[in-house]
Design an enzyme around this catalytic site. Structure first.
Site, PDB file in Angstrom:
ATOM      1  CD  GLU A 197       6.770  -5.798  -2.089  1.00  0.00           C
ATOM      2  OE1 GLU A 197       6.799  -5.113  -3.124  1.00  0.00           O
ATOM      3  OE2 GLU A 197       7.662  -6.592  -1.773  1.00  0.00           O
ATOM      4  N   GLY A 228       0.830  -1.207   0.000  1.00  0.00           N
ATOM      5  CA  GLY A 228       0.000   0.000   0.000  1.00  0.00           C
ATOM      6  C   GLY A 228       0.860   1.249   0.000  1.00  0.00           C
ATOM      7  CB  VAL A 244      -0.980   2.965   5.341  1.00  0.00           C
ATOM      8  CG1 VAL A 244      -1.387   1.764   6.171  1.00  0.00           C
ATOM      9  CG2 VAL A 244      -2.167   3.924   5.223  1.00  0.00           C
ATOM     10  N   GLY A 245       2.317   2.610   5.320  1.00  0.00           N
ATOM     11  CA  GLY A 245       3.497   1.764   5.546  1.00  0.00           C
ATOM     12  C   GLY A 245       4.236   2.176   6.813  1.00  0.00           C
ATOM     13  CB  CYS A 290       2.853  -0.219  -7.324  1.00  0.00           C
ATOM     14  SG  CYS A 290       3.196  -1.936  -7.775  1.00  0.00           S
TER      15      CYS A 290
HETATM   16  P1  NAD Z   1      -3.501   2.335   1.436  1.00  0.00           P
HETATM   17  O1  NAD Z   1      -2.243   2.655   2.120  1.00  0.00           O
HETATM   18  O2  NAD Z   1      -4.619   3.290   1.454  1.00  0.00           O
HETATM   19  O3  NAD Z   1      -4.111   0.956   1.958  1.00  0.00           O
HETATM   20  C1  NAD Z   1      -3.405  -0.258   1.972  1.00  0.00           C
HETATM   21  C2  NAD Z   1      -3.916  -1.146   3.078  1.00  0.00           C
HETATM   22  O4  NAD Z   1      -3.660  -0.494   4.328  1.00  0.00           O
HETATM   23  C3  NAD Z   1      -5.430  -1.413   3.030  1.00  0.00           C
HETATM   24  O5  NAD Z   1      -5.651  -2.790   3.297  1.00  0.00           O
HETATM   25  C4  NAD Z   1      -5.973  -0.550   4.136  1.00  0.00           C
HETATM   26  O6  NAD Z   1      -7.139  -1.066   4.742  1.00  0.00           O
HETATM   27  C5  NAD Z   1      -4.831  -0.544   5.129  1.00  0.00           C
HETATM   28  N1  NAD Z   1      -4.875   0.617   6.016  1.00  0.00           N
HETATM   29  C6  NAD Z   1      -5.445   1.818   5.783  1.00  0.00           C
HETATM   30  N2  NAD Z   1      -5.287   2.625   6.853  1.00  0.00           N
HETATM   31  C7  NAD Z   1      -4.607   1.913   7.774  1.00  0.00           C
HETATM   32  C8  NAD Z   1      -4.133   2.190   9.086  1.00  0.00           C
HETATM   33  N3  NAD Z   1      -4.334   3.366   9.656  1.00  0.00           N
HETATM   34  N4  NAD Z   1      -3.460   1.228   9.733  1.00  0.00           N
HETATM   35  C9  NAD Z   1      -3.220   0.041   9.149  1.00  0.00           C
HETATM   36  N5  NAD Z   1      -3.645  -0.285   7.920  1.00  0.00           N
HETATM   37  C10 NAD Z   1      -4.336   0.635   7.232  1.00  0.00           C
HETATM   38  O7  NAD Z   1      -2.978   2.050  -0.031  1.00  0.00           O
HETATM   39  P2  NAD Z   1      -3.831   1.865  -1.281  1.00  0.00           P
HETATM   40  O8  NAD Z   1      -4.504   3.136  -1.662  1.00  0.00           O
HETATM   41  O9  NAD Z   1      -4.670   0.631  -1.113  1.00  0.00           O
HETATM   42  O10 NAD Z   1      -2.709   1.545  -2.379  1.00  0.00           O
HETATM   43  C11 NAD Z   1      -2.103   2.546  -3.166  1.00  0.00           C
HETATM   44  C12 NAD Z   1      -0.633   2.631  -2.895  1.00  0.00           C
HETATM   45  O11 NAD Z   1      -0.074   1.336  -2.823  1.00  0.00           O
HETATM   46  C13 NAD Z   1       0.126   3.323  -3.996  1.00  0.00           C
HETATM   47  O12 NAD Z   1       1.117   4.125  -3.419  1.00  0.00           O
HETATM   48  C14 NAD Z   1       0.769   2.190  -4.767  1.00  0.00           C
HETATM   49  O13 NAD Z   1       1.923   2.541  -5.479  1.00  0.00           O
HETATM   50  C15 NAD Z   1       1.056   1.230  -3.662  1.00  0.00           C
HETATM   51  N6  NAD Z   1       1.130  -0.140  -4.173  1.00  0.00           N
HETATM   52  C16 NAD Z   1       2.302  -0.797  -4.080  1.00  0.00           C
HETATM   53  C17 NAD Z   1       2.409  -2.076  -4.598  1.00  0.00           C
HETATM   54  C18 NAD Z   1       3.688  -2.835  -4.523  1.00  0.00           C
HETATM   55  O14 NAD Z   1       3.647  -4.046  -4.779  1.00  0.00           O
HETATM   56  N7  NAD Z   1       4.814  -2.221  -4.205  1.00  0.00           N
HETATM   57  C19 NAD Z   1       1.293  -2.665  -5.189  1.00  0.00           C
HETATM   58  C20 NAD Z   1       0.112  -1.956  -5.239  1.00  0.00           C
HETATM   59  C21 NAD Z   1       0.021  -0.697  -4.733  1.00  0.00           C
END
Ligand code: NAD
Length: 480
Positions: free
Chosen positions: A223, A201, A205-206, A257
């Site tokens: 990731e 994600g 959030v990471g 991504c």
């Molecule tokens: P996001 O960070 O909004 O959500 C990802 C996950 O985190 C979801 O399951 C969500 O429920 C959870 N989450 C949300 N808030 C949280 C919190 N406060 N605490 C813990 N978990 C929480 O990301 P997104 O919008 O789903 O994805 C988009 C981003 O992800 C982009 O930056 C994209 O580049 C990246 N991405 C990376 C890869 C990769 O393999 N490197 C793949 C796909 C997407």
């Protein structure tokens, strides 16, 4: 017509029960056996194969994805990953002897690396490939012998609900479970102790995940995303660059991504590149035709995730006037959140830019083209910014490519193509620095969920050679 499974947030007490059940299973060592791992990997493949129409219906509901796109980008890559794991698992699991270069009595002590499952693990997924991005980490966890809880994304509710229904039917429900929900469920899960956490994600959030993991000193694979640059050198094949780049950028409406995020082009080739990209768009996806990017006949057409993201992208395009020019306007259909590819030519060479287009991940169908003096200037531009997940170099010279990858840091790099690394399952997939840490897929996924334990067996019969180490014989002379 396949019914869409309803998404209902998993109650927190059910998460506790699931976690306790999986912990008891891990303590029984049941998940360690090769036969158990192979059985569940095969079941996972059957789960995907048997339910293609249901996945197609769920992804159409979540992201307007087309049936062929679902098979090509969600189902088959995961089955390919399972095939590789089934074929190679005995080899991956085997102990690695380290006696060849061992010295002294270590040579006789069977020095080796034993790969051990880290424990009950947590997988948190993103919405843009809601099946692939949780199934591939699950393949890694099963391969390594770890039970796992998966939390799908709340932004792809139909896909998450379908997985929540299918996973306990196909896999051992005492070893694998699926949680539906958003930050509330994720927060509850992150408070528990895990063998390993794999999160996909945003970086924002990471950081929350990494901070939570630090409380229990749990290993993580992060990731993340970011801006993946394309460097176009003065000697590049412009036509091939345009065709390959746009054929990948259109996937999932740019919400990928590893999508090419921005282009740093040798200034003398910018006009040519812009023309080639416009011609390619008109040739591949003619506006107002049945191949249009916002049309329903196009096999890969998909929607922007939600209206908030759609409006964010519209604002990014509107703000372009301050620093560049919109040289190709993609077709739009706001009522269905559909947007074709937009090309922006920026005035500056990367210095002093302020538009979000160049400062934030686009994650949508917009490509800014930035003129630069030469490849060295492009390298300086990349190195002055957060480390990218992927870096693409378009040049007729392999020397130029090797020079760029030598002087830049990125999760992966491709010469004259785009976005392919996640499909190359024999390679590690992951970022570095701001784009993430750790990697997975194939053997690297197996390693992410495995502890590599150093093991030595000191034979009792070696006692005769040990006299010197005991008092009063041991002295400084012997260690020198
Ligand atoms: P996001 O960070 O909004 O959500 C990802 C996950 O985190 C979801 O399951 C969500 O429920 C959870 N989450 C949300 N808030 C949280 C919190 N406060 N605490 C813990 N978990 C929480 O990301 P997104 O919008 O789903 O994805 C988009 C981003 O992800 C982009 O930056 C994209 O580049 C990246 N991405 C990376 C890869 C990769 O393999 N490197 C793949 C796909 C997407």
């Amino acid at each position: 017509m396949t019914d869409i499974v309803k998404h209902v947030d998993t109650p927190l007490n059910e998460i506790d029960e699931l976690y306790d059940r999986l912990s008891a299973t891990f303590a029984s060592h049941k998940t360690h056996a090769l036969a158990f791992r192979l059985y569940n990997l095969k079941q996972l493949a059957y789960m995907l194969q048997d339910n293609v129409p249901a996945f197609q219906a769920a992804l159409a509901a979540d992201l307007q994805k087309k049936p062929f796109d679902v098979e090509l980008t969600e189902v088959w890559p995961a089955i390919g990953d399972i095939d590789l794991a089934i074929k190679r698992l005995p080899e991956w699991m085997a102990d690695e002897s380290k006696s060849k270069d061992a010295t002294g009595s270590f040579k006789l002590a069977r020095p080796r690396v034993v790969k051990q499952p880290k424990g009950v693990s947590l997988i948190i997924g993103a919405w843009n490939f809601p099946v692939l991005l949780v199934v591939c980490p699950l393949i890694a966890a099963i391969s390594a012998g770890c039970p796992a809880i998966i939390k799908g994304s709340e932004h792809s509710p139909a896909s998450s609900a379908l997985l929540a229904q299918l996973i306990p039917k196909y896999l051992d429900p005492d070893a694998y479970g699926f949680v539906m929900g958003g930050p509330e469920q994720a927060t509850a899960l992150l408070q528990k102790r895990w063998g390993h956490i794999l999160y996909t994600g945003s970086g924002q959030v990471g950081k929350i995940v990494a901070t939570a993991a630090a409380q229990t000193l749990t290993s993580t694979t992060l990731e993340l995303g970011g801006k993946s640059p394309v460097i176009v050198s003065a000697d590049a094949d412009i036509t091939i660059t345009a065709r390959r780049m746009l054929s990948m950028k259109q996937l999932n409406a740019g919400q990928v991504c590893v999508a090419p995020d921005y282009v740093l082009c040798a200034k003398e080739r910018v006009d040519e590149l812009v023309k080639a990209m416009k011609d390619t768009l008109d040739e591949f996806y003619p506006p107002n035709s049945d191949r249009s990017l916002i049309g329903d006949s196009f096999d890969f057409a998909s929607g922007i995730r939600n209206s908030r993201d759609y409006e964010r992208l519209v604002k990014v395009i509107e703000a372009v006037d301050e620093e560049g020019k919109l040289v190709y306007r993609g077709e739009t259909d706001p009522s269905r959140l559909r947007m074709g590819i937009n090309l922006v030519r920026l005035n500056h060479n990367g210095d002093g830019e302020t538009t979000t287009l160049v400062t934030e991940e686009t994650f949508g169908p917009i490509i800014p083209i930035i003129p630069v003096d030469d490849v060295d200037a492009a390298i300086r531009y990349v190195n002055a910014r957060p480390t990218p997940l992927a870096l693409y170099v378009c040049s007729s010279s392999r020397k130029v490519f090797l020079d760029v990858i030598n002087k830049t840091i990125s999760g992966s790099a491709i010469w004259n193509d785009f976005s392919m690394t996640p499909l190359a399952t024999t390679l590690p997939f992951g970022g570095v620095g701001e784009s993430g840490w750790g990697s997975y897929h194939g053997f690297y996924g197996f390693l992410a969920f495995s502890h590599q334990k150093a093991v030595i067996e000191m034979p009792l019969w070696l006692e005769m050679a040990q006299k010197a180490r005991y008092a009063p014989n041991f002295n400084k002379k012997m260690v020198r």
